[in-house]
Design a protein around this motif. Structure first.
Motif, PDB file in Angstrom:
ATOM      1  N   VAL A  41     -13.240 -42.241 -48.941  1.00  0.00           N
ATOM      2  CA  VAL A  41     -12.012 -42.883 -49.231  1.00  0.00           C
ATOM      3  C   VAL A  41     -12.471 -44.235 -49.897  1.00  0.00           C
ATOM      4  O   VAL A  41     -11.623 -44.550 -50.809  1.00  0.00           O
ATOM      5  N   MET A  42     -13.470 -44.892 -49.498  1.00  0.00           N
ATOM      6  CA  MET A  42     -13.706 -46.134 -50.021  1.00  0.00           C
ATOM      7  C   MET A  42     -13.946 -46.042 -51.548  1.00  0.00           C
ATOM      8  O   MET A  42     -13.505 -46.732 -52.305  1.00  0.00           O
ATOM      9  N   THR A  43     -14.749 -44.956 -51.796  1.00  0.00           N
ATOM     10  CA  THR A  43     -15.495 -44.923 -53.281  1.00  0.00           C
ATOM     11  C   THR A  43     -14.076 -44.289 -54.131  1.00  0.00           C
ATOM     12  O   THR A  43     -13.959 -44.758 -55.069  1.00  0.00           O
ATOM     13  N   SER A 142      -8.011 -58.766 -51.323  1.00  0.00           N
ATOM     14  CA  SER A 142      -8.086 -58.085 -49.990  1.00  0.00           C
ATOM     15  C   SER A 142      -9.258 -57.227 -49.722  1.00  0.00           C
ATOM     16  O   SER A 142      -9.585 -57.042 -48.664  1.00  0.00           O
ATOM     17  N   CYS A 143      -9.726 -56.502 -50.717  1.00  0.00           N
ATOM     18  CA  CYS A 143     -10.907 -55.517 -50.523  1.00  0.00           C
ATOM     19  C   CYS A 143     -12.164 -56.656 -50.284  1.00  0.00           C
ATOM     20  O   CYS A 143     -12.699 -56.490 -49.424  1.00  0.00           O
ATOM     21  N   LYS A 144     -12.112 -57.721 -51.243  1.00  0.00           N
ATOM     22  CA  LYS A 144     -13.347 -58.633 -50.768  1.00  0.00           C
ATOM     23  C   LYS A 144     -13.254 -59.389 -49.553  1.00  0.00           C
ATOM     24  O   LYS A 144     -14.240 -59.519 -48.902  1.00  0.00           O
ATOM     25  N   GLY A 145     -11.880 -59.732 -49.258  1.00  0.00           N
ATOM     26  CA  GLY A 145     -11.929 -60.400 -48.065  1.00  0.00           C
ATOM     27  C   GLY A 145     -12.421 -59.624 -46.770  1.00  0.00           C
ATOM     28  O   GLY A 145     -12.940 -60.202 -46.022  1.00  0.00           O
ATOM     29  N   CYS A 146     -12.050 -58.409 -47.083  1.00  0.00           N
ATOM     30  CA  CYS A 146     -12.559 -57.487 -45.565  1.00  0.00           C
ATOM     31  C   CYS A 146     -13.960 -57.299 -45.787  1.00  0.00           C
ATOM     32  O   CYS A 146     -15.064 -57.573 -44.854  1.00  0.00           O
ATOM     33  N   HIS A 147     -14.449 -57.022 -47.089  1.00  0.00           N
ATOM     34  CA  HIS A 147     -16.056 -56.684 -47.350  1.00  0.00           C
ATOM     35  C   HIS A 147     -16.838 -58.108 -46.753  1.00  0.00           C
ATOM     36  O   HIS A 147     -17.680 -57.969 -46.286  1.00  0.00           O
ATOM     37  N   ASP A 148     -16.381 -59.142 -47.164  1.00  0.00           N
ATOM     38  CA  ASP A 148     -16.929 -60.516 -46.938  1.00  0.00           C
ATOM     39  C   ASP A 148     -17.223 -60.662 -45.419  1.00  0.00           C
ATOM     40  O   ASP A 148     -18.209 -61.111 -44.941  1.00  0.00           O
TER      41      ASP A 148
HETATM   42  C1  HEC Z   1      -9.990 -53.723 -43.777  1.00  0.00           C
HETATM   43  C2  HEC Z   1     -11.570 -53.780 -44.249  1.00  0.00           C
HETATM   44  C3  HEC Z   1     -11.653 -52.940 -45.672  1.00  0.00           C
HETATM   45  C4  HEC Z   1     -10.877 -53.281 -46.834  1.00  0.00           C
HETATM   46  C5  HEC Z   1      -9.443 -53.704 -46.840  1.00  0.00           C
HETATM   47  C6  HEC Z   1     -11.785 -52.268 -47.806  1.00  0.00           C
HETATM   48  N1  HEC Z   1     -12.834 -51.972 -47.465  1.00  0.00           N
HETATM   49 FE1  HEC Z   1     -14.072 -51.177 -48.405  1.00  0.00          FE
HETATM   50  N2  HEC Z   1     -15.474 -51.323 -47.187  1.00  0.00           N
HETATM   51  C7  HEC Z   1     -15.257 -51.588 -45.759  1.00  0.00           C
HETATM   52  C8  HEC Z   1     -16.365 -51.685 -44.934  1.00  0.00           C
HETATM   53  C9  HEC Z   1     -16.783 -51.941 -43.502  1.00  0.00           C
HETATM   54  C10 HEC Z   1     -17.257 -50.808 -45.724  1.00  0.00           C
HETATM   55  C11 HEC Z   1     -18.572 -50.391 -45.312  1.00  0.00           C
HETATM   56  C12 HEC Z   1     -18.525 -48.869 -44.513  1.00  0.00           C
HETATM   57  C13 HEC Z   1     -19.657 -48.326 -44.227  1.00  0.00           C
HETATM   58  O1  HEC Z   1     -20.801 -48.436 -44.730  1.00  0.00           O
HETATM   59  O2  HEC Z   1     -19.695 -47.510 -43.209  1.00  0.00           O
HETATM   60  C14 HEC Z   1     -16.849 -50.697 -47.010  1.00  0.00           C
HETATM   61  C15 HEC Z   1     -17.312 -49.784 -47.853  1.00  0.00           C
HETATM   62  C16 HEC Z   1     -16.714 -49.798 -49.282  1.00  0.00           C
HETATM   63  C17 HEC Z   1     -17.441 -49.119 -50.506  1.00  0.00           C
HETATM   64  C18 HEC Z   1     -18.936 -48.705 -50.328  1.00  0.00           C
HETATM   65  C19 HEC Z   1     -18.776 -47.120 -50.080  1.00  0.00           C
HETATM   66  C20 HEC Z   1     -20.347 -46.392 -49.988  1.00  0.00           C
HETATM   67  O3  HEC Z   1     -20.742 -45.860 -51.028  1.00  0.00           O
HETATM   68  O4  HEC Z   1     -20.781 -46.532 -48.864  1.00  0.00           O
HETATM   69  C21 HEC Z   1     -16.721 -49.421 -51.515  1.00  0.00           C
HETATM   70  C22 HEC Z   1     -16.998 -48.904 -52.872  1.00  0.00           C
HETATM   71  C23 HEC Z   1     -15.417 -49.980 -51.253  1.00  0.00           C
HETATM   72  N3  HEC Z   1     -15.513 -50.148 -49.785  1.00  0.00           N
HETATM   73  C24 HEC Z   1     -14.413 -50.254 -51.965  1.00  0.00           C
HETATM   74  C25 HEC Z   1     -13.186 -50.890 -51.445  1.00  0.00           C
HETATM   75  C26 HEC Z   1     -12.148 -51.129 -52.431  1.00  0.00           C
HETATM   76  C27 HEC Z   1     -12.114 -51.328 -53.745  1.00  0.00           C
HETATM   77  C28 HEC Z   1     -11.099 -51.904 -51.493  1.00  0.00           C
HETATM   78  C29 HEC Z   1     -10.003 -52.361 -52.061  1.00  0.00           C
HETATM   79  C30 HEC Z   1      -8.977 -51.513 -52.624  1.00  0.00           C
HETATM   80  C31 HEC Z   1     -11.690 -51.819 -50.076  1.00  0.00           C
HETATM   81  N4  HEC Z   1     -13.029 -51.365 -50.090  1.00  0.00           N
HETATM   82  C32 HEC Z   1     -11.057 -52.414 -48.985  1.00  0.00           C
HETATM   83  C33 HEC Z   1     -13.925 -52.512 -45.473  1.00  0.00           C
HETATM   84  C34 HEC Z   1     -12.857 -52.483 -46.283  1.00  0.00           C
END
Ligand code: HEC
Length: 155
Positions: A41-43, A142-148
């Protein structure tokens, strides 16, 4: 390979922000499956934001396609609250323990993206360029804020 099945009720998520959030897990879902699904989903979010950014920067044209990517972001965002069941920080995961230690802060970070993507969709529906640009910045922020805060930094 981790085979622990995370418990259903726990997986129903302290971080769930509303009754509408549904659980994607089945009785067969392992912690590794949950982590793999989250990665997919993140990808997908990464793909949509990359494509959307090219529209926003004027490198490609087609408002109807920008709208599709905006909706893709909103759809993915609506799922994030369900993607972090307890026990899914398997080996290799970059999900930090603070996600489960500070569920309210995490839920707020999810909500931020949900709101930003809704505004992005609304702006794209109107084909309102300044609003699109502003909303896009908020989505990225918002992506960055959560990742940070909630994702382990890359080495
Ligand atoms: C509420 C928190 C949160 C938000 C908002 C969020 N992410 Fe993430 N994301 C994470 C976390 C935590 C991980 C690490 C997950 C793991 O490794 O198990 C992650 C992992 C990822 C990855 C790496 C996937 C991989 O290959 O393991 C990508 C790419 C990514 N996010 C993109 C995005 C994008 C683009 C957005 C915004 C549109 C976004 N994320 C919004 C928390 C978030």
């Amino acid at each position: 390979m981790q085979k622990t099945r995370f418990r259903f009720l726990v997986a129903a998520l302290a971080i769930t922000t509303g009754p509408a959030a549904s659980l994607v897990a089945t009785a067969e879902t392992t912690s590794q499956d949950a982590a793999d699904y989250r990665e997919s989903v993140m990808t997908s979010l990464k793909g949509h934001i990359g494509a959307a950014s090219m529209h926003v920067r004027g490198l490609v044209d087609g408002p109807e396609f920008l709208l599709k990517h905006a909706r893709g972001l909103a759809n993915g965002a609506s799922e994030i609250a369900t993607l972090f069941p307890a026990g899914s920080n398997v080996e290799g995961s970059e999900a930090l323990p603070v996600i489960w230690e500070q569920p309210e802060e995490f839920a707020a970070a999810v909500e931020k993206l949900v709101d930003a993507t809704k505004k992005f969709v609304a702006a794209a529906e109107r084909d309102d360029k300044p609003a699109i640009a502003a909303a896009f910045r908020d989505v990225g922020g918002s992506c960055k804020g959560c990742h940070d805060k909630f994702r382990a930094p890359k080495d």
